[in-house]
Design a protein around this motif. Structure first.
Motif, PDB file in Angstrom:
ATOM      1  N   ILE A 185      39.801 160.540  76.115  1.00 24.64           N
ATOM      2  CA  ILE A 185      40.694 162.214  76.747  1.00 24.64           C
ATOM      3  C   ILE A 185      41.248 162.999  75.565  1.00 24.64           C
ATOM      4  O   ILE A 185      41.444 162.822  74.512  1.00 24.64           O
ATOM      5  N   LEU A 186      39.851 163.714  74.998  1.00 24.97           N
ATOM      6  CA  LEU A 186      40.353 164.679  73.801  1.00 24.97           C
ATOM      7  C   LEU A 186      40.729 165.882  74.251  1.00 24.97           C
ATOM      8  O   LEU A 186      41.007 166.419  75.258  1.00 24.97           O
ATOM      9  N   PRO A 187      42.041 166.225  73.708  1.00 28.82           N
ATOM     10  CA  PRO A 187      42.042 167.892  73.925  1.00 28.82           C
ATOM     11  C   PRO A 187      40.984 168.142  74.435  1.00 28.82           C
ATOM     12  O   PRO A 187      39.910 168.540  72.779  1.00 28.82           O
ATOM     13  N   SER A 188      40.595 169.430  74.647  1.00 31.71           N
ATOM     14  CA  SER A 188      40.152 170.899  74.966  1.00 31.71           C
ATOM     15  C   SER A 188      39.740 171.568  74.029  1.00 31.71           C
ATOM     16  O   SER A 188      40.856 171.777  73.047  1.00 31.71           O
ATOM     17  N   GLU A 189      39.230 172.511  73.364  1.00 31.81           N
ATOM     18  CA  GLU A 189      38.440 173.037  72.049  1.00 31.81           C
ATOM     19  C   GLU A 189      39.825 174.388  72.277  1.00 31.81           C
ATOM     20  O   GLU A 189      40.286 174.449  71.000  1.00 31.81           O
ATOM     21  N   GLU A 190      39.498 174.737  73.543  1.00 29.10           N
ATOM     22  CA  GLU A 190      40.483 176.074  73.247  1.00 29.10           C
ATOM     23  C   GLU A 190      40.949 175.433  73.291  1.00 29.10           C
ATOM     24  O   GLU A 190      42.725 176.064  72.126  1.00 29.10           O
ATOM     25  N   LEU A 191      42.393 174.225  73.343  1.00 21.76           N
ATOM     26  CA  LEU A 191      43.364 173.534  73.247  1.00 21.76           C
ATOM     27  C   LEU A 191      43.583 173.216  71.129  1.00 21.76           C
ATOM     28  O   LEU A 191      44.669 173.538  70.253  1.00 21.76           O
ATOM     29  N   GLN A 192      42.967 173.227  71.248  1.00 22.98           N
ATOM     30  CA  GLN A 192      42.587 172.817  69.637  1.00 22.98           C
ATOM     31  C   GLN A 192      42.163 173.791  69.044  1.00 22.98           C
ATOM     32  O   GLN A 192      42.784 173.207  67.394  1.00 22.98           O
ATOM     33  N   LEU A 193      41.764 174.747  69.104  1.00 23.47           N
ATOM     34  CA  LEU A 193      41.724 175.814  68.183  1.00 23.47           C
ATOM     35  C   LEU A 193      43.264 176.320  68.266  1.00 23.47           C
ATOM     36  O   LEU A 193      43.903 177.085  67.626  1.00 23.47           O
ATOM     37  N   LYS A 194      43.924 176.049  69.388  1.00 20.97           N
ATOM     38  CA  LYS A 194      45.559 176.228  69.660  1.00 20.97           C
ATOM     39  C   LYS A 194      46.643 175.951  68.747  1.00 20.97           C
ATOM     40  O   LYS A 194      46.589 176.223  67.641  1.00 20.97           O
ATOM     41  N   MET A 195      46.490 174.136  68.307  1.00 23.78           N
ATOM     42  CA  MET A 195      46.617 174.089  67.595  1.00 23.78           C
ATOM     43  C   MET A 195      46.600 174.447  65.859  1.00 23.78           C
ATOM     44  O   MET A 195      47.535 174.247  65.060  1.00 23.78           O
ATOM     45  N   GLU A 204      28.491 156.587  66.830  1.00 23.07           N
ATOM     46  CA  GLU A 204      27.630 154.728  66.561  1.00 23.07           C
ATOM     47  C   GLU A 204      28.638 153.882  65.937  1.00 23.07           C
ATOM     48  O   GLU A 204      29.349 152.702  65.587  1.00 23.07           O
ATOM     49  N   THR A 205      30.097 155.380  66.809  1.00 24.51           N
ATOM     50  CA  THR A 205      31.461 154.717  66.405  1.00 24.51           C
ATOM     51  C   THR A 205      32.310 153.966  67.697  1.00 24.51           C
ATOM     52  O   THR A 205      31.617 153.982  69.162  1.00 24.51           O
ATOM     53  N   PRO A 206      33.567 153.394  67.800  1.00 28.51           N
ATOM     54  CA  PRO A 206      34.167 152.828  68.564  1.00 28.51           C
ATOM     55  C   PRO A 206      34.012 154.877  69.420  1.00 28.51           C
ATOM     56  O   PRO A 206      34.095 154.125  70.785  1.00 28.51           O
ATOM     57  N   PHE A 207      34.798 155.402  69.407  1.00 28.71           N
ATOM     58  CA  PHE A 207      35.831 156.653  69.790  1.00 28.71           C
ATOM     59  C   PHE A 207      34.064 157.132  70.213  1.00 28.71           C
ATOM     60  O   PHE A 207      33.888 157.296  71.220  1.00 28.71           O
ATOM     61  N   TYR A 208      32.549 157.610  69.211  1.00 29.84           N
ATOM     62  CA  TYR A 208      31.636 157.811  70.556  1.00 29.84           C
ATOM     63  C   TYR A 208      31.466 157.167  71.657  1.00 29.84           C
ATOM     64  O   TYR A 208      31.083 158.005  72.385  1.00 29.84           O
ATOM     65  N   TYR A 209      31.570 155.425  71.258  1.00 33.58           N
ATOM     66  CA  TYR A 209      31.097 155.205  72.977  1.00 33.58           C
ATOM     67  C   TYR A 209      31.854 155.162  73.579  1.00 33.58           C
ATOM     68  O   TYR A 209      31.698 155.427  75.435  1.00 33.58           O
ATOM     69  N   GLN A 210      33.460 155.996  73.128  1.00 39.90           N
ATOM     70  CA  GLN A 210      34.118 155.325  74.607  1.00 39.90           C
ATOM     71  C   GLN A 210      34.073 156.817  74.953  1.00 39.90           C
ATOM     72  O   GLN A 210      34.112 157.316  75.936  1.00 39.90           O
ATOM     73  N   LEU A 211      33.689 157.394  73.940  1.00 37.45           N
ATOM     74  CA  LEU A 211      34.029 159.118  74.806  1.00 37.45           C
ATOM     75  C   LEU A 211      33.121 159.717  75.885  1.00 37.45           C
ATOM     76  O   LEU A 211      32.539 160.114  76.473  1.00 37.45           O
TER      77      LEU A 211
END
Length: 235
Positions: free
Chosen positions: A67-77, A54-61
């Motif tokens: 466009i968010l980084p992949s889970e693999e990229l987030q782990l690398k971060m 129920e947030t703007p990001f939720y609806y945009q997603l």
């Protein structure tokens, strides 16, 4: 802001950074880490972006507009941050927190050790005598009730039984990189970890998410990366 805080006499300064942001690359994240450490804060907290319903990001997603980084990229971060901050002289003492020696957050360690705390004011949360409570949110109603009834106006409260308290203490303690002191845990509750969580702990140890070291139960490197899944499995 950091310069102004130092000029005002503050010596203990903490910065919060976020990763997993829209369009964020590993290079952008590394630049953020460099910029932050150049300011020489005594403490750093790193948070992975969480998309709430129920947030703007939720609806945009949902619409494919975010466009968010992949889970693999987030782990690398995250792993890059751990390596970089360790090399910069910060101690990784909790999953999301790093500090110059002696500047670990005493306030948050109360929560991670599942110790008691008493809070005042609208919306404030407390944990006392095994009961978790939260005050009403409205400042007006809070003051009115306090003055008229001479009591703290609660919105909700919950008394934890021993099993739930043990589970929360274990889960919160495992957020600390040093883990849970087994002896202290058993003295606190009068029961052994093995008798209450033995089967689950053995399973997670076999899967290399948990380990025993220096009489403490702690997350492995793999366990830290998948801590949410470990906590769900454990409690």
């Amino acid at each position: 802001s950091v310069s102004a805080a130092r000029e005002a006499g503050f010596k203990n300064i903490s910065l919060d950074l976020m990763f997993g942001l829209p369009e964020q690359s590993l290079e952008i994240w590394e630049e953020s880490l460099q910029n932050a450490t150049q300011l020489k804060p005594t403490h750093l907290s790193l948070y992975n972006l969480t998309i709430e319903k129920e947030t703007p990001f939720y609806y945009q997603l949902r619409k494919g507009e975010l466009i968010l980084p992949s889970e693999e990229l987030q782990l690398k971060m995250y792993e890059r941050a751990v390596d970089y901050l360790s090399q910069a002289g910060y101690t990784h003492y909790e999953i999301s927190n790093f500090a110059v020696k002696g500047y670990e957050c005493r306030h948050n360690k109360v929560y991670w050790n599942n110790n008691e705390y008493l809070s005042f004011g609208p919306g404030a949360a407390s944990y006392l005598n095994g009961t978790r409570s939260k005050n009403i949110l409205s400042p007006g109603k809070y003051i009115e009730t306090l003055l008229e009834k001479k009591e703290i106006p609660l919105f909700e409260k919950e008394t934890l039984d021993q099993k739930k308290s043990m589970g929360e203490t274990l889960m919160l303690g495992l957020r600390m990189v040093n883990g849970v002191n087994v002896s202290d845990f058993e003295k606190r509750f009068g029961k052994t970890l093995d008798s209450e969580f033995g089967e689950k702990i053995r399973k997670l140890r076999n899967e290399q998410f948990l380990e025993y070291s220096d009489k403490k139960l702690k997350l492995t490197h793999k366990g830290i990366l998948f801590s949410n899944e470990v906590f769900v499995e454990l409690v």
